[in-house]
Write an enzyme that holds these catalytic residues in place. Sequence first.
Site, PDB file in Angstrom:
ATOM      1  N   ASP A  49      35.176  27.999  26.197  1.00  0.00           N
ATOM      2  CA  ASP A  49      37.097  27.908  25.023  1.00  0.00           C
ATOM      3  C   ASP A  49      36.608  29.201  24.222  1.00  0.00           C
ATOM      4  OD1 ASP A  49      39.232  27.103  24.089  1.00  0.00           O
ATOM      5  OD2 ASP A  49      38.658  25.637  23.108  1.00  0.00           O
ATOM      6  N   ASP A  99      47.577  24.646  23.956  1.00  0.00           N
ATOM      7  CA  ASP A  99      47.086  22.930  24.414  1.00  0.00           C
ATOM      8  C   ASP A  99      48.018  22.167  24.482  1.00  0.00           C
ATOM      9  OD1 ASP A  99      44.669  24.077  23.573  1.00  0.00           O
ATOM     10  OD2 ASP A  99      44.348  22.350  22.386  1.00  0.00           O
TER      11      ASP A  99
HETATM   12  C1  GLA Z   1      40.948  23.617  22.510  1.00  0.00           C
HETATM   13  C2  GLA Z   1      41.424  24.008  23.851  1.00  0.00           C
HETATM   14  C3  GLA Z   1      41.310  22.443  23.893  1.00  0.00           C
HETATM   15  C4  GLA Z   1      40.140  21.280  23.811  1.00  0.00           C
HETATM   16  C5  GLA Z   1      40.091  21.964  22.419  1.00  0.00           C
HETATM   17  C6  GLA Z   1      38.307  21.277  21.676  1.00  0.00           C
HETATM   18  O1  GLA Z   1      41.837  24.038  21.591  1.00  0.00           O
HETATM   19  O2  GLA Z   1      41.678  24.550  23.896  1.00  0.00           O
HETATM   20  O3  GLA Z   1      41.512  21.903  25.292  1.00  0.00           O
HETATM   21  O4  GLA Z   1      38.786  21.724  24.386  1.00  0.00           O
HETATM   22  O5  GLA Z   1      39.777  22.706  21.941  1.00  0.00           O
HETATM   23  O6  GLA Z   1      37.688  21.285  20.584  1.00  0.00           O
END
Ligand code: GLA
Length: 401
Positions: A154, A211
């Site tokens: 990430d 997301d």
């Molecule tokens: C980010 C990513 C998500 C998930 C969260 C976890 O938002 O884009 O897919 O992995 O972090 O905290």
Amino acid sequence: MGKQKALLVFWLCLFQAGLGFSEENAMRKRLALTPPMGWNTWNKFGCNVSDELVRSMASAMVKSGMKDAGYEYVVIDDCWQVSRDANANIVVDPQHFPSGMKPVADYVHSLGLKFGIYSDAGSKTCAGRPGGLGHEYQDAVRYASWGVDYLKYDWCNTLATQDARASYENIRAALDASGRPIVLSICEWGKHQPWLWGNDAGGNLWRTTGDIQDRWGGKQKWPSGDCCSNGVLAIVDEQVGLESFAGPGHWNDPDMLEVGNGGMTTTEYRSHFSLWAILAAPLMAGNDLRSMTPEIHDILTNKEVIAVDQDELGREGRRISKDGEREVWARPLHDGARALVLLNRGSSEESVAVDWKQIGYPDHLGASVRDLWAHRDLGQFTGKFSAPVASHGVVMVIVRP
Ligand code: GLA
């Protein structure tokens, strides 16, 4: 050494270095010749991850027929890690993973599945757990010793001066140095156009957007006021123009599936799944596999739709027409056939049509059409095909000359 000889040695070295690099990249690409399929903890369980949850989900993946349908990776997302020890080794949450991580990975492997984990290129993960910055090689060795096959990396809490491409190249090099083949899932939400460099950086997939949320519609601000969470349609719109960057070994990732999480209708989930298949998207289920309704099970295990997603040609589909709320998406398949999604974004039933010339076929060509949700051959068609499509629904077909 004579000047000419030195020059020859120089060019030979350069050639070999180039060869080494491309061989290495070819090896990494073989890790994901078709889009990865699996299950990830985040969409349904967030930070509530544990040994027990992961084992029961891996076992449900087998019992439910998901494994037979092609799902392979069981991935623990954020929140499995709590700190670093005195030697800076990452510490697995002892409360939720009392036997550590290796026994969990061993169990997943014992079912014939693969094991994935999550970390972050910054100092902390998005949920505030310790990140990987400065510990890439140390972490990679540890992951390899546990038997990790897939790493989602990430981009939260990175430094303002941190370069995305260099950071992902660094973790890729660390994974390679660990000696274990590990799929690298780049997750920087499309911020630095990873489709332009993700493949060269050794990524196997890269998120193209922020997301996903379990919602049909467009963008919405998060409760904090930050922008934005994405419904299925917002994500789909952002894929337009990125098609040619995907291919065997390196995929655009429009985020994980929300199918079965309760925020959309069955019709909408069918559309979500069909669009992901047309987009050659990684298929990471994100629901509770232990308690799926038959409708959700039939969506996630529709082998005809999955075959489109996993088509060996590896060409991502594209939107070939848009007329108000009516759209046609098309994907060329390895045998010359075309997979089509006729999509109706509107609030009442509409007829959606496609002409052969829009999919690269001559008008006079006769072709069979098969409905991948009805599992039915619809007959021979010449020059065009059209079908009534329910509100928020799709008709997904293969047109085969
Ligand atoms: C980010 C990513 C998500 C998930 C969260 C976890 O938002 O884009 O897919 O992995 O972090 O905290």
